[in-house]
Design a protein around this motif. Structure first.
Motif, short mmCIF file in Angstrom:
data_model
loop_
_atom_site.label_atom_id
_atom_site.label_comp_id
_atom_site.label_asym_id
_atom_site.label_seq_id
_atom_site.Cartn_x
_atom_site.Cartn_y
_atom_site.Cartn_z
N LYS A 1 0.75 -1.13 0.18
CA LYS A 1 -0.01 -0.02 0.01
C LYS A 1 0.94 1.19 -0.05
CE LYS A 1 -4.43 -1.79 1.72
NZ LYS A 1 -5.44 -1.32 2.31
N MET A 2 0.42 2.38 -0.70
CA MET A 2 1.19 3.44 -1.03
C MET A 2 1.04 4.33 0.61
SD MET A 2 0.78 4.92 -4.86
CE MET A 2 -0.22 6.21 -4.28
N GLU A 3 1.77 5.14 0.83
CA GLU A 3 2.18 6.16 1.94
C GLU A 3 2.89 7.14 1.39
OE1 GLU A 3 3.60 5.55 6.19
OE2 GLU A 3 2.04 4.50 5.89
N MET A 4 2.46 8.41 1.58
CA MET A 4 3.20 9.67 0.88
C MET A 4 2.87 10.79 2.06
SD MET A 4 1.36 10.63 -2.49
CE MET A 4 2.42 9.23 -3.48
N ARG A 5 3.73 11.63 1.98
CA ARG A 5 3.58 12.99 2.71
C ARG A 5 3.35 14.02 1.80
NH1 ARG A 5 5.25 15.14 7.70
NH2 ARG A 5 6.14 17.06 7.71
N LYS A 6 2.01 14.60 2.02
CA LYS A 6 1.66 15.80 1.03
C LYS A 6 0.88 16.64 2.02
CE LYS A 6 0.19 14.98 -3.08
NZ LYS A 6 0.99 15.17 -4.01
N TYR A 7 0.57 17.79 1.37
CA TYR A 7 0.12 18.96 1.86
C TYR A 7 -1.63 18.96 2.11
CZ TYR A 7 -1.57 23.91 3.25
OH TYR A 7 -1.80 24.99 3.58
N ASP A 8 -2.00 19.05 3.33
CA ASP A 8 -3.25 18.97 3.52
C ASP A 8 -3.82 20.29 3.74
OD1 ASP A 8 -5.89 18.60 4.79
OD2 ASP A 8 -5.44 17.16 6.02
N PRO A 9 -4.76 21.09 2.79
CA PRO A 9 -5.16 22.23 2.95
C PRO A 9 -6.07 22.71 4.23
CG PRO A 9 -6.16 21.31 1.07
CD PRO A 9 -5.20 20.31 1.60
N VAL A 10 -6.69 21.85 4.70
CA VAL A 10 -7.85 21.87 5.68
C VAL A 10 -7.08 22.00 6.83
CG1 VAL A 10 -9.61 20.75 7.00
CG2 VAL A 10 -9.64 20.15 4.58
N ALA A 11 -5.94 20.99 7.32
CA ALA A 11 -5.15 21.10 8.41
C ALA A 11 -4.10 22.33 8.26
CB ALA A 11 -4.48 19.81 8.64
N ARG A 12 -3.71 22.60 7.01
CA ARG A 12 -2.91 23.57 6.61
C ARG A 12 -1.48 23.36 6.95
NH1 ARG A 12 -5.35 29.02 9.01
NH2 ARG A 12 -3.37 29.71 8.39
N LYS A 13 -0.84 22.14 6.75
CA LYS A 13 0.35 21.81 6.94
C LYS A 13 0.53 20.28 6.13
CE LYS A 13 -0.93 19.50 11.45
NZ LYS A 13 -0.68 19.43 12.94
N HIS A 14 1.89 19.67 6.29
CA HIS A 14 2.10 18.49 5.55
C HIS A 14 1.70 17.57 6.29
CE1 HIS A 14 4.12 20.89 2.46
NE2 HIS A 14 3.94 20.04 1.58
N VAL A 15 1.25 16.30 5.92
CA VAL A 15 0.76 15.06 6.90
C VAL A 15 0.89 13.95 5.70
CG1 VAL A 15 -0.78 16.43 8.35
CG2 VAL A 15 -1.75 15.22 6.37
N ILE A 16 0.82 12.78 6.70
CA ILE A 16 1.06 11.60 5.85
C ILE A 16 -0.35 10.94 5.30
CG2 ILE A 16 1.60 9.31 5.96
CD1 ILE A 16 3.73 9.75 8.25
N PHE A 17 -0.33 10.87 4.20
CA PHE A 17 -1.43 10.29 3.46
C PHE A 17 -1.48 8.88 3.17
CE2 PHE A 17 -2.21 14.67 2.78
CZ PHE A 17 -3.31 14.72 2.59
N LYS A 18 -2.47 7.86 3.45
CA LYS A 18 -2.44 6.51 3.30
C LYS A 18 -3.51 6.18 2.40
CE LYS A 18 -0.37 5.30 7.73
NZ LYS A 18 -0.36 4.22 9.03
N GLU A 19 -3.14 5.01 1.82
CA GLU A 19 -4.17 4.61 0.71
C GLU A 19 -5.34 3.86 1.17
OE1 GLU A 19 -3.95 0.76 -2.31
OE2 GLU A 19 -2.05 1.90 -2.20
N THR A 20 -6.48 4.13 0.51
CA THR A 20 -7.67 3.46 1.11
C THR A 20 -8.22 3.03 -0.11
OG1 THR A 20 -8.92 5.53 1.29
CG2 THR A 20 -7.97 4.60 3.38
N LYS A 21 -9.60 2.27 -0.02
CA LYS A 21 -10.21 1.95 -1.38
C LYS A 21 -11.34 3.26 -1.69
CE LYS A 21 -10.14 -2.93 -1.18
NZ LYS A 21 -11.00 -4.30 -1.14
N ILE A 22 -11.46 3.33 -3.19
CA ILE A 22 -12.50 4.16 -3.31
C ILE A 22 -13.80 3.51 -3.23
CG2 ILE A 22 -13.31 5.30 -5.41
CD1 ILE A 22 -10.69 5.86 -6.21
#
Length: 55
Positions: free
Chosen positions: A33-54
């Motif tokens: 599963k993918m895991e990457m660090r990207k920008y979250d505009p709601v939290a207004r900082k970079h956080v880890i994003f984890k893969e989930t199913k659509i």
């Protein structure tokens, strides 16, 4: 025609804001599963994003 090798996945923020990105990945080349660090505009900082199913 051949079936596409890529699948679409939802990258959900771990900051529990509900924000997500949609990415493509090839499960043959990247079986885990993918895991990457990207920008979250709601939290207004970079956080880890984890893969989930659509759904």
């Amino acid at each position: 025609m051949a079936k596409s090798a890529t699948m679409t996945v939802k990258m959900l923020s771990t900051a529990d804001t509900g924000f997500f990105y949609v990415k493509k990945r090839n499960p043959r080349k990247q079986p885990e599963k993918m895991e990457m660090r990207k920008y979250d505009p709601v939290a207004r900082k970079h956080v880890i994003f984890k893969e989930t199913k659509i759904k």
